[in-house]
Every structure is written in structure tokens, then in C-alpha cells.
Enzyme design. Structure first.
Site, short mmCIF file in Angstrom:
data_model
loop_
_atom_site.label_atom_id
_atom_site.label_comp_id
_atom_site.label_asym_id
_atom_site.label_seq_id
_atom_site.Cartn_x
_atom_site.Cartn_y
_atom_site.Cartn_z
N SER A 1 0.84 -1.19 0.00
CA SER A 1 0.00 0.00 0.00
C SER A 1 0.87 1.23 0.00
CB SER A 1 -0.90 0.02 1.24
OG SER A 1 -0.17 0.42 2.38
N ASP A 2 0.33 2.35 -0.47
CA ASP A 2 0.98 3.61 -0.19
C ASP A 2 0.65 3.96 1.26
OD1 ASP A 2 2.46 5.91 -0.48
OD2 ASP A 2 1.57 6.46 -2.38
N ALA A 3 1.34 4.94 1.80
CA ALA A 3 1.29 5.20 3.25
C ALA A 3 -0.13 5.33 3.76
CB ALA A 3 2.09 6.45 3.57
#
Length: 738
Positions: A292-294
């Protein structure tokens, strides 16, 4: 030559099958909690440090996390020297292995926008600089160095490179990606990933894994603002946005992929099983892991609002195909409880945990998880790598204008003014080291562009800027030639975060009173050379009209001033080409060279219907002449490709490099087709008077597109082939694909 990269996806081997068996056996021994732990990653800033006595210091939070093992940790040792970072990471890895029941190692992750994002490593130019070189081999060598330096610190993966297509200069992260063009970005992605990964074979010990991002369409955000909605037609998605990612998977064999922050036509990317499973895995055959992105899995609930609870968000991300949850404490941490309530989730958990374990086996972490610290000091930021950074800088600098001012010599000037808000502290010293003692410099920065506040910077008041302009004019008055350093900096183009941090702009003119500065300098009647430094495309109309020469530098490496000085004084010939179109104003957006032809039929009232500078443009200190195109045939078939040949001649007086560019224009299609599309390029160096014959092979797959029925159309029919120095300067010929 062929227009395809030589990079190939590795075949499945006995070693791969052995890894799959090891993963299967390990999973059988793991508890649910241990499996989920492999699907999580946290940032080292929550409590991973090295004391002054070189002892590992972990917070209670980190100590607790490591008891079950961990998928990975972001940026451990980022502010330490390479040697101390390697020491920290060895100690940290040992603690991870000793803390969990099965002794599973963790992987350590960085990012690489200017080389390894960590203290003491070689600082290279930005990705958009790499694309401006139009040099596949050079870019691969740069990323090979990045991969080696990262591994020597004890790092294993990088959340880079960006395979995004960037076409909106309002977007603050523009320079993190390579280009507005699908083909150029694809070639750069292949070079970058194969470099980082050491042609895949380096993953075991000497290099790091790449994580291509942001899948997919991230840079196409509405209004150019981070996190905004993304609307892309299915046809554009397939033909223009997907190819760099597909090449990352199938040609460069990227170890990982990061999902996009944004939605895709209303479907949140982190909850999009069609995108992350059907396309990425089932259609393209991706076997790596998706991260995932942050915090973006949790954001499915509290930001995207496509989940009604954190629990729903975790399930959506898991089922869509996100294997690793980056940072969040309100997403995959919930999976053990959810899986006990719904055992059907175990299939997805086993898949994701298995992909993480597979990555660790590929990286050799189960065999040798530690770094030889003795080898670090003489292999990081070496003279070889600094020279490489300088070479990449020199090939990325784009000469946009030259009224016979450059290159400079003592016959033209012995006293030069270096002025402007983008002037650096070491510029005079570094320019002097190249220019020698026969040329002197006067320096005056004048003013900063902003107050330097990282979150939401503010422009200096007009009064302060005008005071700075007066100081600049006074200094420039004493010189024979003026070099003005203008454009933008790390505060005027950056990533916009959630916590009161902005990085996008609603205007693409140079910020502040920089245009006024240029007009005032012009009044002095001295040769005016513009050094343009920036991280987003700017509409530089005033600069273009008033400058005698313009050197577009984007964001160079730590060796940038040396490279720039050598270009200025004629020790090197600029050869960079624009990786983007430069519009005249923000009102022309969206504006890229490969738009549909119908977009160019009518312009706007009171404005020129053309770019300020076209894609692929870049001048030289010499002159290159192109012959007319010679085709091997005027009829092409599936089993009979066509070869297009030209002769390039350096008819000038100095050695130079030229990027010969191949564009194809589908004259008639079942759907409205682009104006033209880059489909090949070759960078060649010629001595004065030297000629070279260049051939491009036109393969049938270069003409394919998504047709009226949303299936692949072969592109048969009349085709125009264009070969030249830019998207706006070429000779052409036609053939028929039958």
C-alpha cells in the site's frame, strides 16, 4: 537497431520452484498472527536508533512489534553514514531474527528520487533528468549504482521508480517521474529497474528490489492536486498509462508494485481487485508483492469512504490484492480477529504472507541477512559514482535557446555575474574550479523564493524581493555577462501531505517577481544567460523572450555545478532533450505532444496555438543534418516489418551527441488517434564532419491500439513515419500496413 529494449523477464527456474516449496513449508509452521505480521511495515522513526556507543536502541513499541516478526521497516538508518547505517541494520536484523519464533528476517526499504534517500550516498539527478538524457544505458548505470549503494547500507528494497505518466505541471511531484510520454517512460522504467535489481541476479546479494509505483494513473489527478480524483478513459488507461507498469512486470521483472493513492474512475485503487489482481496478476503474470501507499488501506474508510469501518477497509484491501500494509495501525492489524470470525479470509492472508516470504527468499535474506561493514566505506559515493552523476547531468541539461552567447570564453567575458534566487552557496566555488583563474565571478543571490517553511511555504513579500532585485542589479552591473539562476526549488514543487502540507500549484509561471528580475537584468544591455532549475514545468515566456541563452537543468546531482560549468565554458556539448512539452500558459492544459489530432484544430483567442517548446526539443553547439527517410518497403505485413533508415551528419565544428527520434502517426483508425507517438530513439555521438546511418525496425506491435470494440486493434492501414530531432522537427514518409 530494434526499438524494443533488450531486457527480458527471467524464466522460471529450479531455484524458483525451490523457493515456492520453502515458502509453503514455512507458512505451514506459522500462526495467523505471524502471517499477518509479515504483511505489515512500519517506519523506523517510531523508535529505531543507534546510540553514540553504536548500540541498537529500540522503543517499546518497536520491541513489541518484532516479537511476531515483521514484513519490513522503512528507512532505518537514513540519517546515518553508510557505515553506521550498515552497522545499525545488521544489529536490527539480528534482533528481528532472534525476536520471532521462526527466525524470519525483515526487509529494509528506502526511496530513490536523487539516488538512495539516505545520508552519505551519491546524490544523482531526479528521474525527469534521467529521462532528459534519452540514454538507456546511462540511466541503467545510474540505477545500478543506486542499487549497489543501497544494499551496502543493509537495505533491500526501494519504493521507486515511478512508472507514472506526468502531464500536469501543477502537480508538485512531477520531477519524481520520468516523462509525459508512454514510450520514453517505459524505456526509462526498464533501465531503472534492471539497474536497481542488477538484472535480477543481483537481488541475492549486491542489489535491491524495485517497487514500481503508483499503480495506476496517480499523476493524472484532477487539477494537479495530490489525492484528488482520477478520471481516465479505459482506452487511455490501456494504451498510455498501463504500458510502463506492464513493462516493469514483464520485461524488467520488478520485485514489487505499490498501489496508487488515488481512485480510478471512482474505484479506490487499494480496493480494486480488477486492477491489482485481474490485470496485474492474471493478465500480466506478476508474481511479486503489492504494498500500500502510506496508510492508504485505512483511508478506504476515513478518506475515500468506500468502507464503512476500519474492518471493512482491511477486508477490501486484502481481497483486492494488497499484500503489505504500510504504516497503518488501523488496517491489517485487525486481520487476526477478522480471520477468526471469517475463516475464508485465510486464503488471502496465506497468499499475501507467502508473497512477502517469497520476496525475502529472492533477496537472499534467509541465507545471508547481514552486510560486510568492512566493504562499505570504499564502495559508496566513490569517484566513479560521482563521475557517473556528472555525466548524467551533462547529458540531461537541455539547451533551449542560444543566440551565439554560449559557450563562453575569455574572449567573450572575464568577469561573470552569478545571480538569482536559485543560486547556491557553493556555485561560485564550483564554477571557479572549472573556469580557471582567467575568469572571475561576482555573486548575489538577492532573495529566497519562500520563507523555507516545509509544510506550507510563503512567498517573500514584494518589498523584500525588490530589495533583492536591487542588490542583484548592482552586482550584475559590474560584470560583462550575467548568468541568472531562476525557476523553482524544493519548496515550490513537492509532495502535498495530509498534515497541513501543500506542494501543488494553481499557476505554472515562475513564482514571485522572477519575471520582473529578468526584465530588469535585460535593461542592463549585457548578455543574459538563464540557468533554469526547477522540479515542475514552468511557463517561461518572459525568460524565453529576453534571454540570450537558456540552459534547462531541472534538478541536477551534487555534481551539477561542475557539469553545468563545463557546458557553459564549452568543455562539453549539451545533449539533453525535453521529456515534456513546455506550454505557453496554464490555460493550454492538458497539453502534451501526443494528444489527439483534433485537439490542435483550434486554439484560444489572442494566443499562439503551439507550445513554447515541444517535446523532444534540445539544441546543441554543433549542427546535425538529417537525410530524407529511406524505407525498405512501402508495404508492411505481420511477417514482414519495415526498416526506416536515415543518415545523420555533424556539419558543425565541434563534437556532439544527438538523439534521433522516431514517431509514428496512424492516419486512420477505428477511433480518434493521437497526433503522433514516440516509438523509438537512439543517441549517437559524432565528430565534426562525421556521418552515421541509423535504422529503425517498425514491428507490427508498435502500431497496436485499443479499438472501437475495446479489443487490441492491429493498426493496419496508412501510417506516417517521422524521424527527426524533436516532435516538431522531422522528415516524414509513409507506408501501408496490410
Amino acid at each position: 537497431m530494434t526499438v524494443y529494449s533488450q531486457a527480458q523477464q527471467p524464466k522460471s527456474t529450479t531455484a524458483d520452484l525451490a523457493i515456492d516449496q520453502q515458502v509453503k513449508e514455512l507458512l505451514q509452521q506459522m500462526t495467523l498472527e505471524e502471517k499477518v505480521a509479515q504483511m505489515r511495515m512500519f517506519h523506523a522513526q517510531i523508535g529505531v536508533e543507534l546510540s553514540e556507543e553504536d548500540e541498537l536502541v529500540l522503543s517499546d513499541v518497536v520491541t513489541e512489534k518484532l516479537k511476531l516478526g515483521i514484513g519490513g521497516i522503512k528507512n532505518p538508518g537514513e540519517h546515518l553514514s553508510p557505515e553506521r547505517a550498515a552497522l545499525l541494520n545488521n544489529k536490527l536484523q539480528r534482533r528481528i531474527i532472534e525476536s520471532n519464533r521462526l527466525g524470519i528476517p525483515g526487509f529494509f526499504v528506502t526511496e530513490s528520487y536523487n539516488g538512495v534517500d539516505a545520508e552519505g550516498c551519491t546524490s544523482f539527478g531526479r528521474p525527469i533528468n534521467m529521462a532528459a538524457t534519452f540514454n538507456r544505458d546511462l540511466v541503467k548505470r545510474v540505477y545500478d549504482a543506486v542499487g549497489r549503494e543501497a544494499r551496502l547500507r543493509g537495505l533491500h528494497l526501494t519504493h521507486s521508480p515511478e512508472a507514472d505518466i506526468v502531464r500536469d505541471p501543477r502537480f508538485g511531484r512531477m520531477s519524481e517521474a520520468f516523462s509525459e510520454d508512454t514510450y520514453l517512460t517505459t524505456e526509462m522504467i526498464i533501465s531503472a529497474i534492471t539497474g536497481l535489481q542488477g538484472d535480477y541476479i543481483g537481488l541475492k546479494s549486491t542489489h535491491i528490489g524495485a517497487v514500481a509505483k503508483h499503480f495506476a494513473g496517480y499523476a493524472q489527478v484532477s487539477g494537479g492536486t495530490n489525492f484528488a480524483a482520477i478520471e481516465i478513459s479505459p482506452r487511455t488507461l490501456i494504451d498510455e498509462i498501463f504500458p510502463p507498469f506492464k513493462a516493469a512486470v514483464q520485461q524488467a521483472n520488478t520485485l514489487g508494485v505499490m498501489a496508487s493513492h488515488g481512485d480510478l474512475n471512482g474505484i479506490a485503487s487499494h480496493a480494486n481487485p480488477w486492477l491489482l489482481t485481474e490485470v496485474l496478476r492474471n493478465q500480466w503474470g506478476f508474481q511479486g508483492y503489492v504494498v500500500s501507499d502510506a496508510n492508504d488501506i485505512g483511508r478506504l474508510y476515513y478518506f475515500m469512504k468506500v468502507a464503512e469501518s476500519p474492518e471493512d477497509a482491511a477486508i477490501l484491501g486484502l481481497k483486492a490484492g494488497v499484500d503489505v500494509d504500510l504504516y497503518a495501525e488501523d488496517a491489517y492489524s485487525l486481520l487476526p480477529k477478522l480471520a477468526r470470525e471469517d475463516p475464508s479470509l485465510m486464503e488471502y492472508i496465506d497468499q499475501s504472507a507467502g508473497r512477502v516470504l517469497r520476496t525475502k527468499f529472492i533477496l537472499g535474506l534467509f541465507d545471508d541477512p547481514y552486510i560486510d561493514i568492512e566493504a562499505v566505506s570504499d564502495q559508496v559515493r566513490t569517484e566513479e559514482y560521482l563521475d557517473l552523476a556528472k555525466q548524467a547531468d551533462m547529458e540531461s541539461i537541455v539547451l533551449l535557446k542560444n543566440s551565439e552567447v554560449l559557450p563562453l570564453s575569455t574572449a567573450k567575458a572575464t568577469k561573470i555575474a552569478l545571480v538569482g534566487p536559485l543560486l547556491g552557496e557553493k556555485d561560485e566555488e564550483e564554477f571557479s574550479s572549472i573556469a580557471g583563474n582567467k575568469i572571475s565571478f561576482i555573486t548575489e543571490k538577492g532573495f529566497e523564493l519562500t520563507n523555507g517553511e516545509g509544510g506550507v511555504p510563503e512567498l517573500l513579500s514584494e518589498a523584500e524581493q525588490r530589495e533583492g532585485i536591487e542588490r542583484i542589479l548592482a552586482a550584475a552591473q559590474q560584470a560583462e555577462v550575467i548568468m541568472a539562476f531562476v525557476g523553482g526549488d524544493e519548496f515550490t514543487a513537492k509532495e502535498g501531505f495530509f498534515n497541513n502540507a501543500l506542494g501543488d500549484r494553481e499557476n505554472i509561471d515562475p513564482v514571485g517577481l522572477q519575471d520582473e528580475l529578468i526584465l530588469e537584468l535585460k535593461k542592463l544591455g549585457k548578455p543574459l544567460i538563464i540557468v533554469l532549475k526547477h522540479r515542475r514545468t514552468l511557463s517561461i515566456n518572459t525568460i524565453a523572450e529576453n534571454a540570450d541563452a537558456i540552459l534547462d537543468c531541472w534538478d541536477l546531482s551534487e555534481m551539477g555545478n561542475y557539469a553545468l560549468a563545463e557546458v557553459v565554458f564549452g568543455m562539453d556539448n549539451p545533449s539533453g532533450k525535453l521529456p515534456v512539452t513546455v506550454p505557453r500558459s496554464i490555460g493550454q492544459l492538458p497539453y502534451h505532444y501526443s494528444q489527439k489530432e483534433i485537439n490542435a484544430k483550434k486554439g484560444y483567442l489572442f494566443a499562439e496555438n503551439s507550445p513554447l517548446y515541444p517535446f523532444g526539443f534540445g539544441l546543441s553547439y554543433t549542427v546535425f543534418d538529417y537525410s530524407q527517410i529511406t524505407l525498405s518497403d512501402t508495404l508492411m505485413s505481420v511477417d514482414k516489418p519495415i526498416t526506416a533508415t536515415i543518415t545523420l551528419t555533424n556539419s558543425g565544428s565541434v563534437k556532439g551527441k544527438e538523439t534521433v527520434q522516431l514517431y509514428l502517426k496512424d492516419l486512420y483508425g477505428t477511433v480518434v488517434r493521437p497526433m503522433q507517438e514516440l516509438k523509438g530513439f537512439e543517441k549517437v555521438e559524432l565528430e565534426p564532419g562525421q556521418s552515421k546511418q541509423l535504422s529503425f525496425t517498425i514491428l507490427p506491435e508498435l502500431l497496436e491500439y485499443t479499438g472501437l470494440d475495446m479489443k487490441t486493434n492491429s493498426g493496419k492501414g496508412e501510417v506516417e513515419i517521422r524521424i527527426g530531432s524533436s516532435s516538431a522537427s522531422f522528415s516524414s514518409s509513409r507506408f501501408r500496413f496490410q
